[in-house]
Enzyme design. Structure first.
Site, PDB file in Angstrom:
ATOM      1  N   ASP A 186      -2.129  -9.807   7.216  1.00 15.72           N
ATOM      2  CA  ASP A 186      -2.822  -9.788   8.509  1.00 15.72           C
ATOM      3  C   ASP A 186      -4.304  -9.455   8.308  1.00 15.72           C
ATOM      4  OD1 ASP A 186      -2.523  -7.134   7.883  1.00 15.72           O
ATOM      5  OD2 ASP A 186      -1.697  -6.529   9.813  1.00 15.72           O
TER       6      ASP A 186
ATOM      7  N   GLU B  65      -1.040   1.441  -0.718  1.00 14.49           N
ATOM      8  CA  GLU B  65      -2.478   1.177  -0.561  1.00 14.49           C
ATOM      9  C   GLU B  65      -3.263   2.481  -0.468  1.00 14.49           C
ATOM     10  OE1 GLU B  65      -3.557  -1.650   2.485  1.00 14.49           O
ATOM     11  OE2 GLU B  65      -5.699  -1.271   2.210  1.00 14.49           O
TER      12      GLU B  65
HETATM   13  O1  KIV Z   1      -3.056  -7.719   5.015  1.00 11.24           O
HETATM   14  C1  KIV Z   1      -3.172  -7.652   3.788  1.00 11.24           C
HETATM   15  O2  KIV Z   1      -3.872  -8.433   3.138  1.00 11.24           O
HETATM   16  C2  KIV Z   1      -2.434  -6.596   3.101  1.00 11.24           C
HETATM   17  C3  KIV Z   1      -2.755  -6.356   1.667  1.00 11.24           C
HETATM   18  C4  KIV Z   1      -4.077  -5.733   1.553  1.00 11.24           C
HETATM   19  C5  KIV Z   1      -1.699  -5.575   0.985  1.00 11.24           C
HETATM   20  O3  KIV Z   1      -1.621  -5.951   3.698  1.00 11.24           O
END
Ligand code: KIV
Length: 289
Positions: free
Chosen positions: A67, A205
Site C-alpha cells: 500500500d 519494519e
Molecule cells: O507497503 C509496503 O510497501 C510495505 C513494505 C514496506 C513492507 O508494507
C-alpha cells in the site's frame, strides 16, 4: 540471458522467453525456514505495475503489491487513503506481469480492522480479482484472531509488526519502534501471536537488530526485514527507493541505481530535440521488416 516478452493479443498477456519457472507457492516460502534455520533468504520487492513485475519477477521469491503505492504512485501523504479498489487494480496488474514469484497484496487501512468477517470479505475479493496468492496486514496481537480466521478459510496471511505505517496517526511519525524495553517486548509478543495464529511470514519494519534477532529466533515462520537489520530470514525494499526514484529515502535503503536522473535526462534530451526541430521523423526511426 535477458527475458523478452511477446504480446498475445488474444489474452493480453506478455509471454516471456525463455519460458518462466513455475510460480512459487506460499507453503514453499513458509518451508524456507525449517527448525529455526533459513538456508536460502527470502527475496521480496514491491511491485505496482505489470511491466515492473515482469522485470523483477525472475529475481524475487515474493512480489509485494504494497500500500506504499499510495505515496509512490499516487503522491498521497501516507498509505491511509489507499482503497481496496486501488489494491485490486494494481494487484491484478502485478499478477499479469509475473510468472515465478508469489504475489502478496496489502490489505489497505480500513478494509480489515473492524472484524475477521470484514477482513475475509476484503481479502477474498483481492484473491478473486487479482489472482494473488496471499494478503498482508499490519498489526500484532490485536490482529491474531483475524489472521487465524483468514488462514483457516483458505487465505494465507503475511503479518507486519514494528513500524506499521497505517498507524501513523497513532504513532505520530515513521520513527523506528521498540526503543523502550516494554515496547520491544510488545513487538516480539506481537510477532509470536501472529505466528501462532498461522501467519506464513512476518514483515518486521523499523526496529533495531536485537529485536529483529529476538523475533526471528522466536517464530517458526520466515521474518522479512525492512530497516530491521540483516538478521531476518529475508528482506524487502520499496523498489522505487532502491532504484533512486526519490531524492529522500530512509537511511537503511541501499540505492542501486539513479533512475530519477535517467528519466529526467531523457526527457530533457527529448524536449531539446522537439524544440530545435531535431526530433527524428518517421523516416529516421521506422525500420521496415
Ligand atoms: O507497503 C509496503 O510497501 C510495505 C513494505 C514496506 C513492507 O508494507
Amino acid at each position: 540471458m535477458s527475458t523478452t516478452f511477446q504480446l498475445d493479443t488474444a489474452t493480453s498477456r506478455a509471454n516471456p522467453t525463455p519460458a518462466p519457472m513455475k510460480r512459487l507457492t506460499i507453503p514453499a516460502i513458509r518451508q524456507r525456514k525449517k527448525d529455526g534455520v533459513t538456508k536460502e533468504p527470502v527475496v521480496m520487492l514491491t511491485a505496482y505495475t505489470a511491466r515492473q513485475a515482469q522485470l523483477l519477477d525472475a529475481h524475487c521469491d515474493l512480489l509485494l503489491v504494497g500500500d506504499s503505492l499510495g505515496q509512490v504512485i499516487y503522491g498521497l501523504p501516507s498509505s491511509v487513503p489507499v482503497t481496496l479498489d486501488m489494491m485490486a487494480a494494481h494487484g491484478a496488474a502485478v499478477v499479469r506481469g509475473s510468472y515465478h514469484a508469489a504475489v502478496v497484496v496489502d490489505m489497505p487501512f480500513g478494509s480489515y480492522e473492524a472484524s475477521p468477517q470484514q477482513a475475509f470479505e476484503s481479502a477474498s475479493r483481492l484473491l478473486k480479482e487479482t489472482g494473488c496468492a496471499a494478503v498482508k496486514l499490519e498489526g500484532g496481537e490485536a490482529m491474531a484472531e483475524t489472521v487465524a480466521f483468514l488462514t483457516k478459510r483458505g487465505i494465507p496471511v503475511m503479518g507486519h509488526v514494528g513500524l506499521t505505517p497505517q498507524a501513523v496517526n497513532v504513532l505520530g511519525g515513521y520513527n523506528a519502534r521498540g526503543r523502550s524495553e516494554a515496547e520491544a517486548a510488545k513487538i516480539v509478543g506481537d510477532a509470536q501471536a501472529l505466528a501462532e495464529a498461522g501467519a506464513f511470514a512476518i514483515v518486521i519494519e523499523g526496529v533495531v537488530e536485537p529485536i529483529a534477532i529476538a523475533i526471528t529466533q522466536a517464530v517458526p515462520c520466515p521474518t522479512i526485514g525492512i530497516g530491521a537489520s540483516a538478521q531476518c530470514d529475508g528482506q524487502v525494499l520499496v523498489t522505487e527507493d532502491m532504484l533512486g526514484m526519490f531524492e529522500r529515502v530512509p537511511r537503511f535503503v541501499k540505492v542501486y541505481e539513479n533512475i530519477a536522473d535517467t528519466i529526467s535526462g531523457a526527457a530533457a534530451t527529448y524536449a531539446a530535440e522537439v524544440r530545435s526541430r531535431a526530433f527524428p521523423g518517421i523516416e529516421q526511426t521506422y525500420q521496415p521488416k
